[in-house]
Design an enzyme around this catalytic site. Structure first.
Site, PDB file in Angstrom:
ATOM      1  CE  LYS A 277      -4.355   1.396   2.067  1.00 31.47           C
ATOM      2  NZ  LYS A 277      -5.577   0.920   2.685  1.00 31.47           N
ATOM      3  CD  GLU A 365     -19.659  -2.122   8.064  1.00 34.57           C
ATOM      4  OE1 GLU A 365     -19.743  -3.199   7.440  1.00 34.57           O
ATOM      5  OE2 GLU A 365     -18.782  -1.266   7.820  1.00 34.57           O
ATOM      6  NE  ARG A 393     -22.605  -3.232   3.320  1.00 33.60           N
ATOM      7  CZ  ARG A 393     -21.587  -3.688   2.631  1.00 33.60           C
ATOM      8  NH1 ARG A 393     -20.678  -4.430   3.224  1.00 33.60           N
ATOM      9  NH2 ARG A 393     -21.494  -3.425   1.358  1.00 33.60           N
TER      10      ARG A 393
HETATM   11  C1  LIG Z   1     -19.164  -1.541   4.346  1.00 33.82           C
HETATM   12  C2  LIG Z   1     -17.975  -0.621   4.462  1.00 33.82           C
HETATM   13  N1  LIG Z   1     -17.405  -0.424   5.664  1.00 33.82           N
HETATM   14  C3  LIG Z   1     -16.347   0.403   5.774  1.00 33.82           C
HETATM   15  C4  LIG Z   1     -15.832   1.037   4.680  1.00 33.82           C
HETATM   16  C5  LIG Z   1     -14.690   2.019   4.821  1.00 33.82           C
HETATM   17  N2  LIG Z   1     -13.494   1.549   4.106  1.00 33.82           N
HETATM   18  C6  LIG Z   1     -13.165   2.035   2.900  1.00 33.82           C
HETATM   19  S1  LIG Z   1     -11.809   1.316   2.278  1.00 33.82           S
HETATM   20  C7  LIG Z   1     -11.599   0.373   3.631  1.00 33.82           C
HETATM   21  C8  LIG Z   1     -10.448  -0.561   3.731  1.00 33.82           C
HETATM   22  C9  LIG Z   1     -10.389  -1.446   2.557  1.00 33.82           C
HETATM   23  O1  LIG Z   1      -9.289  -2.273   2.661  1.00 33.82           O
HETATM   24  P1  LIG Z   1      -8.870  -3.148   1.436  1.00 33.82           P
HETATM   25  O2  LIG Z   1     -10.073  -3.775   0.833  1.00 33.82           O
HETATM   26  O3  LIG Z   1      -7.807  -4.063   1.879  1.00 33.82           O
HETATM   27  O4  LIG Z   1      -8.343  -2.110   0.379  1.00 33.82           O
HETATM   28  P2  LIG Z   1      -6.977  -1.279   0.380  1.00 33.82           P
HETATM   29  O5  LIG Z   1      -7.378   0.138   0.611  1.00 33.82           O
HETATM   30  O6  LIG Z   1      -6.085  -1.810   1.441  1.00 33.82           O
HETATM   31  O7  LIG Z   1      -6.424  -1.463  -0.976  1.00 33.82           O
HETATM   32  C10 LIG Z   1     -12.612   0.614   4.567  1.00 33.82           C
HETATM   33  C11 LIG Z   1     -12.731  -0.022   5.886  1.00 33.82           C
HETATM   34  C12 LIG Z   1     -16.480   0.807   3.452  1.00 33.82           C
HETATM   35  N3  LIG Z   1     -16.086   1.431   2.332  1.00 33.82           N
HETATM   36  N4  LIG Z   1     -17.517  -0.014   3.365  1.00 33.82           N
END
Ligand SMILES: Cc1ncc(C[n+]2csc(CCOP(=O)(O)OP(=O)(O)O)c2C)c(N)n1
Length: 623
Positions: A277, A365, A393
């Site tokens: 990342k 959630e 959700r």
């Molecule tokens: C249902 C939901 N909960 C929380 C979020 C907030 N959120 C956005 S990106 C993220 C982390 C995503 O991690 P990953 O899938 O590993 O992607 P990366 O950014 O590490 O590439 C979170 C928790 C969301 N978008 N949707």
């Protein structure tokens, strides 16, 4: 050198050599960092998928082949390669390029996202449609290891694994959600990633087979059995997937080779890609808190992020965190549950002080809410810190698991209201309509720090589930002091200003502006408007509503929430049920999805600015 802004479609990548693609990736990174330093946006997730996105466009043919980006915050490179780089100066701004995939923006965006863990289900749907329609394209879902903690992703994997449908799931494993990732699967990935004997055997096999064609053929056939032999089955093999990986997600040759393997498979495939990342930008690479996940404008040389905090102010999330720290000192029932939002919900200090009481459940959630219910049955009173938009959700879990059993769970509903740049998928507009019909629920919203602490205190006195909603943005800071907190009578509103011509009813920090507006109106135009703080959305202050009815003046209910099922509706329902005739004008978000833009721009578009409220007061008084 590539002029990224001149790219119109991704077909040129097909003719590029590895060296040329490496230059392209470098140019993309330079463009990305420069552009995001001026607009803000999701920096580190996009830096991590530069090579992966280029490789996907090399191997597949978008838009015929379908790319589905989970969450969609990592879609910037895809946008650049599909002719939208020249709009990056408008990213996440009003009427500008969205920060997420948008079907109306491009034929290359076949699915819209914003919330996590939906990509595999959508991909399964497309794969079914393709087969039923006798078509022959590839469907490729890209999901991060963070998003793979969400329940929906497992439901989809479980479904598709046994169907033998052709479908490619790329797992982008960077060991981070926004903060470091959590969960058992994360540990399983860890053991696959680091299994030295498997990686060594793979390297030795590669050395033996120098001829690329032969290497590819043998690797394709041998990979699964080699992996099974050395490290045993991955959970994905056991679920019916063909598993390729771990693949170095910054090595174009490795990526392209494995994606080509995946393309040939006649069953569902997992390609496990290992990325860093923030790759290529030292500040983002070093970040372990999640600061560079999504940032505002920044100085690209120093990595300094511009913060526009008003003096003596903190974010509402931080204020609530401070309150929770103080509360936990005095109430052993408190524990804080977060669905992967430690950083967004400003819970870092709580985590530091109470590592055992801060429970990060991953992007889950529904699980967070039911788990809180379980804790409550054992005498705890957990605080579930959850963004309004993601709370949707867990509707059934709040209903069936928590409220029906009248369990002591407090929901901290963060980012309630218009959220700004994240836009449509992230607006916090539906928590009131969602929670109001649920029996046993108490819903509150503080107007300032003092009231926030008092309502938090009150929430811990109430028997049953309580939601405290608070917006994005800053609030004048007050240091929490448990001794000074006061219990607030449940369902009580307060009159901030009396009036003879009309009353404004609202909740939250907008109230200061409404009082000011009322004072200006009385001074400048001789119109005397009262202002009521409706800090409880449920139950209503029916005594005060009865008194207001007797005044026979119009009421204007203002809420930064969906109007259908909102506070205004609740007030109309009450008057209707009690046969009282009162002129009630509702001002809230109409029955539309609300786009991205700054909060003032969006409010103006919705006719919810202070000027609009003023115009409405004049209207209702005249009628
Ligand atoms: C249902 C939901 N909960 C929380 C979020 C907030 N959120 C956005 S990106 C993220 C982390 C995503 O991690 P990953 O899938 O590993 O992607 P990366 O950014 O590490 O590439 C979170 C928790 C969301 N978008 N949707």
């Amino acid at each position: 050198m590539y002029d990224i802004e001149k790219i119109t479609n991704p077909s040129f990548i097909k003719n590029l050599s590895t060296k040329e693609m490496q230059v392209l990736c470098q140019d993309i990174r330079t463009f990305l960092i420069d552009s995001l330093s001026k607009t803000g946006g999701h920096v580190s997730s996009n830096l991590g998928v530069v090579e992966l996105t280029v490789a996907m466009h090399k191997v597949f043919n978008s838009p015929e082949d379908k790319f589905i980006w989970d969450v969609g915050h990592q879609v910037y490179i895809h946008k650049m390669l599909t002719g939208r780089a020249n709009q990056f100066s408008t990213l996440r701004q009003y009427k500008g390029l969205s920060g997420f995939p948008k079907r109306k923006e491009s034929e290359h965006d076949c699915w819209e996202t914003g919330h996590a863990s939906t990509s595999i289900s959508a991909a399964v749907g497309m794969a079914y449609a393709r087969d039923l329609n006798d078509e022959n394209y590839h469907v490729v879902a890209v999901i991060g290891d963070g998003s793979l903690t969400g329940g929906m992703a497992y439901e989809a994997l479980n479904h598709i694994g046994h169907t033998n449908k052709r479908l490619i799931v790329i797992i982008n494993d960077n060991e981070m959600a926004i903060s470091p990732n959590v969960g058992a699967l994360h540990n399983i990935f860890g053991s696959i990633r680091t299994n030295e004997s498997y990686l060594n055997t793979k390297r030795r096999l590669k050395k033996l087979l120098k001829n690329t064609q032969l290497l590819n053929r043998v690797m394709y056939r041998a990979k699964g059995s080699l992996k099974r032999f050395v490290i045993g089955e991955t959970p994905f093999d056991a679920m019916g997937f063909k598993y390729f990986g771990p693949v170095d997600g910054h090595n174009l040759d490795d990526l392209i080779k494995n994606l080509n393997f995946a393309k040939k498979a006649d069953k569902p495939v997992i390609v496990h890609v290992k990325t860093k990342k923030g790759k290529g930008y030292s500040f983002a690479e070093a970040d372990k808190l999640g600061t560079w996940h999504g940032v505002g404008k920044f100085n690209k040389e120093t990595g300094e992020v511009s913060v526009h905090k008003k003096e003596n102010c903190v974010s509402w999330s931080k204020l609530m965190c401070n309150g929770l720290i103080e509360l936990t000192k005095h109430d052993s029932r408190v524990s804080v549950i977060t669905p992967a939002m430690i950083n967004g919900s400003a819970l870092n200090d709580y985590q530091m002080l109470y590592p055992d009481r801060l429970i990060d459940v991953g992007i889950a959630e529904e699980h967070a809410v039911t788990m809180a219910g379980g804790m409550a049955t054992q005498g705890m009173k957990p605080f579930v810190s959850i963004y309004s938009t993601f709370f949707k959700r867990a509707f059934d879990q709040v209903h069936h698991d928590v409220a029906r059993q009248n369990l002591n769970v407090v929901f901290g509903v963060d980012r309630a209201g218009i959220v700004g740049a994240d836009g449509e998928t992230h607006q916090g507009l539906y928590d009131i309509p969602m929670l109001r019909p649920i029996p046993n629920m108490t819903i509150m919203m503080p107007k300032d720090a003092k009231e926030a602490y008092d309502l938090l205190y009150t929430a811990y006195e109430i028997n049953g589930p309580v939601a405290i909603r608070y917006p994005r943005g800053d609030v004048f800071n007050v240091v929490p002091n448990y001794e000074s907190w006061q219990s607030v009578p449940v369902g009580s509103w307060t009159t901030l200003k009396s009036g003879a011509d009309a009353y404004l009813l609202s909740m939250g920090p907008i109230l200061d502006d409404l009082v000011q507006l009322a004072e200006d109106l009385s001074e400048a135009e001789g119109i005397h408007v009262g202002v009521i703080n409706t800090r409880f959305i449920k139950p209503l202050d029916t005594c005060l509503l009865d008194e207001l009815a007797k005044l026979e003046v119009p009421l204007i209910v203002y809420e930064e929430s969906a109007m259908i099922g909102g506070l205004g509706t609740a007030i109309l329902e009450y008057y209707n049920e009690t046969n009282q005739t009162v002129k009630v004008k509702r001002l809230g978000v109409p029955d539309v999805y609300v786009q991205h833009g700054s909060v003032p721009e969006v409010l103006a578009e919705l006719h919810l600015s202070l000027d609009d409220i003023k115009a409405e007061i004049n209207q209702v008084i005249k009628k």
